[in-house]
Every structure is written in structure tokens, then in C-alpha cells.
Design a protein around this motif. Structure first.
Motif, PDB file in Angstrom:
ATOM      1  N   GLN A   1       0.829  -1.199   0.000  1.00 50.85           N
ATOM      2  CA  GLN A   1       0.000   0.000   0.000  1.00 50.85           C
ATOM      3  C   GLN A   1       0.871   1.260   0.000  1.00 50.85           C
ATOM      4  OE1 GLN A   1      -3.646  -0.408   0.295  1.00 50.85           O
ATOM      5  NE2 GLN A   1      -2.934  -2.460  -0.235  1.00 50.85           N
ATOM      6  N   TYR A   2       0.630   2.135  -0.972  1.00 47.46           N
ATOM      7  CA  TYR A   2       1.317   3.420  -1.058  1.00 47.46           C
ATOM      8  C   TYR A   2       0.256   4.508  -1.199  1.00 47.46           C
ATOM      9  CZ  TYR A   2       5.256   0.344  -2.009  1.00 47.46           C
ATOM     10  OH  TYR A   2       6.197  -0.641  -1.925  1.00 47.46           O
ATOM     11  N   SER A   3       0.682   5.767  -1.177  1.00 48.20           N
ATOM     12  CA  SER A   3      -0.296   6.858  -1.268  1.00 48.20           C
ATOM     13  C   SER A   3       0.068   7.816  -2.394  1.00 48.20           C
ATOM     14  CB  SER A   3      -0.338   7.631   0.053  1.00 48.20           C
ATOM     15  OG  SER A   3       0.859   8.369   0.229  1.00 48.20           O
ATOM     16  N   THR A   4      -0.930   8.573  -2.828  1.00 54.16           N
ATOM     17  CA  THR A   4      -0.668   9.596  -3.840  1.00 54.16           C
ATOM     18  C   THR A   4       0.231  10.693  -3.260  1.00 54.16           C
ATOM     19  OG1 THR A   4      -2.777  10.656  -3.292  1.00 54.16           O
ATOM     20  CG2 THR A   4      -2.756   9.168  -5.184  1.00 54.16           C
ATOM     21  N   ARG A   5       0.186  10.910  -1.952  1.00 56.74           N
ATOM     22  CA  ARG A   5       1.095  11.860  -1.315  1.00 56.74           C
ATOM     23  C   ARG A   5       2.545  11.422  -1.528  1.00 56.74           C
ATOM     24  NH1 ARG A   5       1.720  10.427   3.287  1.00 56.74           N
ATOM     25  NH2 ARG A   5       3.793  10.809   3.965  1.00 56.74           N
ATOM     26  N   GLN A   6       2.818  10.127  -1.338  1.00 60.36           N
ATOM     27  CA  GLN A   6       4.169   9.603  -1.573  1.00 60.36           C
ATOM     28  C   GLN A   6       4.571   9.783  -3.037  1.00 60.36           C
ATOM     29  OE1 GLN A   6       3.173   5.701   0.027  1.00 60.36           O
ATOM     30  NE2 GLN A   6       4.823   5.921   1.540  1.00 60.36           N
ATOM     31  N   LEU A   7       3.610   9.599  -3.950  1.00 57.91           N
ATOM     32  CA  LEU A   7       3.876   9.812  -5.376  1.00 57.91           C
ATOM     33  C   LEU A   7       4.256  11.263  -5.625  1.00 57.91           C
ATOM     34  CD1 LEU A   7       3.758   8.817  -8.367  1.00 57.91           C
ATOM     35  CD2 LEU A   7       1.353   9.537  -8.350  1.00 57.91           C
ATOM     36  N   ASN A   8       3.461  12.187  -5.100  1.00 65.90           N
ATOM     37  CA  ASN A   8       3.692  13.614  -5.312  1.00 65.90           C
ATOM     38  C   ASN A   8       4.998  14.102  -4.683  1.00 65.90           C
ATOM     39  OD1 ASN A   8       1.295  13.800  -6.730  1.00 65.90           O
ATOM     40  ND2 ASN A   8       0.106  14.338  -4.912  1.00 65.90           N
ATOM     41  N   GLU A   9       5.424  13.454  -3.598  1.00 66.05           N
ATOM     42  CA  GLU A   9       6.665  13.844  -2.922  1.00 66.05           C
ATOM     43  C   GLU A   9       7.893  13.171  -3.536  1.00 66.05           C
ATOM     44  OE1 GLU A   9       5.975  12.989   1.211  1.00 66.05           O
ATOM     45  OE2 GLU A   9       4.595  14.675   1.436  1.00 66.05           O
ATOM     46  N   GLY A  10       7.687  12.312  -4.549  1.00 72.17           N
ATOM     47  CA  GLY A  10       8.806  11.675  -5.227  1.00 72.17           C
ATOM     48  C   GLY A  10       9.324  10.409  -4.568  1.00 72.17           C
ATOM     49  N   TRP A  11       8.698   9.971  -3.515  1.00 72.35           N
ATOM     50  CA  TRP A  11       9.155   8.793  -2.773  1.00 72.35           C
ATOM     51  C   TRP A  11       9.045   7.524  -3.605  1.00 72.35           C
ATOM     52  CZ3 TRP A  11       7.415   4.209  -0.492  1.00 72.35           C
ATOM     53  CH2 TRP A  11       8.224   3.711   0.514  1.00 72.35           C
ATOM     54  N   LEU A  12       8.055   7.441  -4.501  1.00 73.61           N
ATOM     55  CA  LEU A  12       7.808   6.200  -5.249  1.00 73.61           C
ATOM     56  C   LEU A  12       8.799   5.971  -6.384  1.00 73.61           C
ATOM     57  CD1 LEU A  12       3.918   6.023  -5.218  1.00 73.61           C
ATOM     58  CD2 LEU A  12       5.570   5.150  -3.574  1.00 73.61           C
ATOM     59  N   THR A  13       9.694   6.932  -6.633  1.00 71.98           N
ATOM     60  CA  THR A  13      10.759   6.684  -7.606  1.00 71.98           C
ATOM     61  C   THR A  13      11.756   5.662  -7.067  1.00 71.98           C
ATOM     62  OG1 THR A  13      12.094   8.519  -6.776  1.00 71.98           O
ATOM     63  CG2 THR A  13      10.600   8.996  -8.626  1.00 71.98           C
ATOM     64  N   ALA A  14      11.765   5.465  -5.758  1.00 64.81           N
ATOM     65  CA  ALA A  14      12.686   4.504  -5.136  1.00 64.81           C
ATOM     66  C   ALA A  14      12.109   3.089  -5.086  1.00 64.81           C
ATOM     67  CB  ALA A  14      13.039   4.960  -3.724  1.00 64.81           C
ATOM     68  N   VAL A  15      10.824   2.939  -5.434  1.00 69.47           N
ATOM     69  CA  VAL A  15      10.182   1.619  -5.362  1.00 69.47           C
ATOM     70  C   VAL A  15      10.233   0.983  -6.746  1.00 69.47           C
ATOM     71  CG1 VAL A  15       8.115   0.324  -4.729  1.00 69.47           C
ATOM     72  CG2 VAL A  15       8.678   2.451  -3.522  1.00 69.47           C
ATOM     73  N   LEU A  16      11.158   0.039  -6.914  1.00 75.33           N
ATOM     74  CA  LEU A  16      11.364  -0.596  -8.211  1.00 75.33           C
ATOM     75  C   LEU A  16      10.352  -1.695  -8.454  1.00 75.33           C
ATOM     76  CD1 LEU A  16      15.258  -0.810  -8.308  1.00 75.33           C
ATOM     77  CD2 LEU A  16      13.759   0.930  -9.289  1.00 75.33           C
ATOM     78  N   LEU A  17      10.024  -1.889  -9.727  1.00 84.13           N
ATOM     79  CA  LEU A  17       9.076  -2.914 -10.151  1.00 84.13           C
ATOM     80  C   LEU A  17       9.799  -3.996 -10.930  1.00 84.13           C
ATOM     81  CD1 LEU A  17       6.360  -0.418 -11.378  1.00 84.13           C
ATOM     82  CD2 LEU A  17       6.297  -1.753  -9.256  1.00 84.13           C
ATOM     83  N   ASP A  18       9.199  -5.174 -10.941  1.00 84.70           N
ATOM     84  CA  ASP A  18       9.744  -6.307 -11.684  1.00 84.70           C
ATOM     85  C   ASP A  18       8.734  -6.774 -12.715  1.00 84.70           C
ATOM     86  OD1 ASP A  18      12.192  -6.556 -10.238  1.00 84.70           O
ATOM     87  OD2 ASP A  18      11.098  -7.509  -8.599  1.00 84.70           O
ATOM     88  N   ASN A  19       9.208  -7.559 -13.657  1.00 85.37           N
ATOM     89  CA  ASN A  19       8.342  -8.130 -14.685  1.00 85.37           C
ATOM     90  C   ASN A  19       7.144  -8.836 -14.042  1.00 85.37           C
ATOM     91  OD1 ASN A  19       7.536  -9.041 -17.279  1.00 85.37           O
ATOM     92  ND2 ASN A  19       8.481 -11.017 -16.852  1.00 85.37           N
ATOM     93  N   GLY A  20       5.955  -8.488 -14.527  1.00 88.37           N
ATOM     94  CA  GLY A  20       4.740  -9.135 -14.059  1.00 88.37           C
ATOM     95  C   GLY A  20       4.068  -8.482 -12.868  1.00 88.37           C
ATOM     96  N   ASP A  21       4.696  -7.454 -12.275  1.00 90.13           N
ATOM     97  CA  ASP A  21       4.064  -6.755 -11.154  1.00 90.13           C
ATOM     98  C   ASP A  21       2.830  -6.002 -11.645  1.00 90.13           C
ATOM     99  OD1 ASP A  21       6.104  -7.655  -9.524  1.00 90.13           O
ATOM    100  OD2 ASP A  21       7.081  -5.702  -9.317  1.00 90.13           O
ATOM    101  N   THR A  22       1.880  -5.762 -10.733  1.00 90.90           N
ATOM    102  CA  THR A  22       0.655  -5.033 -11.053  1.00 90.90           C
ATOM    103  C   THR A  22       0.523  -3.833 -10.136  1.00 90.90           C
ATOM    104  OG1 THR A  22      -0.472  -7.058 -11.747  1.00 90.90           O
ATOM    105  CG2 THR A  22      -1.872  -5.179 -11.186  1.00 90.90           C
ATOM    106  N   ILE A  23       0.227  -2.679 -10.730  1.00 92.26           N
ATOM    107  CA  ILE A  23      -0.095  -1.467  -9.974  1.00 92.26           C
ATOM    108  C   ILE A  23      -1.591  -1.228 -10.129  1.00 92.26           C
ATOM    109  CG2 ILE A  23       0.220   1.025  -9.760  1.00 92.26           C
ATOM    110  CD1 ILE A  23       2.949   0.680 -11.057  1.00 92.26           C
ATOM    111  N   ASP A  24      -2.259  -0.958  -9.024  1.00 90.78           N
ATOM    112  CA  ASP A  24      -3.700  -0.683  -9.041  1.00 90.78           C
ATOM    113  C   ASP A  24      -3.933   0.630  -8.300  1.00 90.78           C
ATOM    114  OD1 ASP A  24      -6.447  -1.006  -9.400  1.00 90.78           O
ATOM    115  OD2 ASP A  24      -6.665  -2.259  -7.622  1.00 90.78           O
ATOM    116  N   VAL A  25      -4.458   1.629  -9.005  1.00 86.89           N
ATOM    117  CA  VAL A  25      -4.794   2.913  -8.388  1.00 86.89           C
ATOM    118  C   VAL A  25      -6.284   2.873  -8.074  1.00 86.89           C
ATOM    119  CG1 VAL A  25      -4.854   5.417  -8.654  1.00 86.89           C
ATOM    120  CG2 VAL A  25      -2.990   4.094  -9.698  1.00 86.89           C
ATOM    121  N   LEU A  26      -6.607   2.936  -6.787  1.00 89.35           N
ATOM    122  CA  LEU A  26      -8.005   2.834  -6.376  1.00 89.35           C
ATOM    123  C   LEU A  26      -8.753   4.129  -6.646  1.00 89.35           C
ATOM    124  CD1 LEU A  26      -7.641   0.871  -3.004  1.00 89.35           C
ATOM    125  CD2 LEU A  26      -7.941  -0.010  -5.324  1.00 89.35           C
ATOM    126  N   ASP A  27     -10.044   3.993  -6.956  1.00 95.30           N
ATOM    127  CA  ASP A  27     -10.918   5.150  -7.150  1.00 95.30           C
ATOM    128  C   ASP A  27     -11.127   5.856  -5.818  1.00 95.30           C
ATOM    129  OD1 ASP A  27     -11.311   4.524  -9.808  1.00 95.30           O
ATOM    130  OD2 ASP A  27     -13.267   3.608  -9.500  1.00 95.30           O
TER     131      ASP A  27
END
Length: 141
Positions: A103-129
Motif C-alpha cells: 500500500q502506497y499513497s498519492t502523497r508519496q507519489l507527489n513527494e517523489g518517494w515512489l521513484t525509489a520503489v522498483l518494479l519487476d516483470n509481471g508486477d501489477t499497480i492498481d490505483v483505487l478510485d
């Protein structure tokens, strides 16, 4: 060329250039792979262009994947979650995991924190409504 290795593709391209008189025997061919379309991250939910996003340069983070999917849609809520294809990948102890979803937040996205969270082949990102988007949808019906 798609089914060839990089070295086999290099040989094939060089041969074609020489055989078709574009270059002489002294020509060299170098191939640089900038992305592997066989490696993808799935982005779904409240983004502008959901779908499979190719991993380029063999590395992608959450921010890059969301940008490639057109960024957050107007109906995006505060929660961005990630399901790992390889569940043995270590997760930072500060990250909450619910039913296998990080679980991550849009605040973390806006603050640039999610650039440090690397993804691998086959991972899924789901942005909730957002809950408000659900309320708006009910009113329209």
C-alpha cells in the motif's frame, strides 16, 4: 530479428548491409537494447491509459509506470497498491501489505518517494478510485 539474440541480430544486420552493398567488409554493427517488450508491468484502476507497460532499460519504478500509463485519472483516490509477481521480493518494513498488496499513497507519489520503489516483470499497480468518484457515479445513474 525479434527471435534472435543480440549477437545473432548483429551478425544478420552486418551481413545484410554488406550483401546489399551498403557497406564494405570493414563495417561494424553495434546493437544497444533500450527495452524488453517481453517484460511488462500491468497498470490498472484510476489511470488515464491502463494496460501493460513495457519495462525499459531493465528497470522501472512506480512513478515511471504511472507516467507511462498517462498518470492518475480524475477519479483517482489516495491509495496506490502494488501486487508483486514474485512474492519472495523483500518489502521495506515501513510498507503496509494488505492481502498481498503493498500500500502506497498519492502523497508519496507527489513527494517523489515512489521513484525509489522498483518494479519487476509481471508486477501489477492498481490505483483505487476515490470514494467521492463512487458517489458521483451513483448520482449519475
Amino acid at each position: 530479428l525479434a527471435s534472435l539474440s543480440v549477437s545473432a541480430a548483429t551478425v544478420a544486420i552486418r551481413k545484410a548491409l554488406i550483401d546489399n552493398n551498403f557497406f564494405g567488409e570493414a563495417c561494424t554493427v553495434d546493437i544497444v537494447v533500450t527495452g524488453y517488450h517481453s517484460q511488462i508491468v500491468k497498470v490498472q484502476g484510476a489511470v488515464r491509459n491502463p494496460g501493460n507497460i513495457p519495462i525499459h532499460a531493465n528497470q522501472m519504478n512506480i512513478s515511471d509506470a504511472l507516467a507511462a500509463a498517462g498518470n492518475l485519472a480524475q477519479n483517482a483516490g489516495q491509495v496506490i497498491r502494488v501486487k508483486r509477481a514474485n512474492s519472495s521480493r523483500p518489502v521495506d518494513s515501513s510498507v503496509t501489505v494488505v492481502n498481498g498488496w503493498e500500500q502506497y499513497s498519492t502523497r508519496q507519489l507527489n513527494e517523489g518517494w515512489l521513484t525509489a520503489v522498483l518494479l519487476d516483470n509481471g508486477d501489477t499497480i492498481d490505483v483505487l478510485d476515490s470514494p467521492e468518484a463512487d458517489d458521483d457515479a451513483r448520482v449519475v445513474r
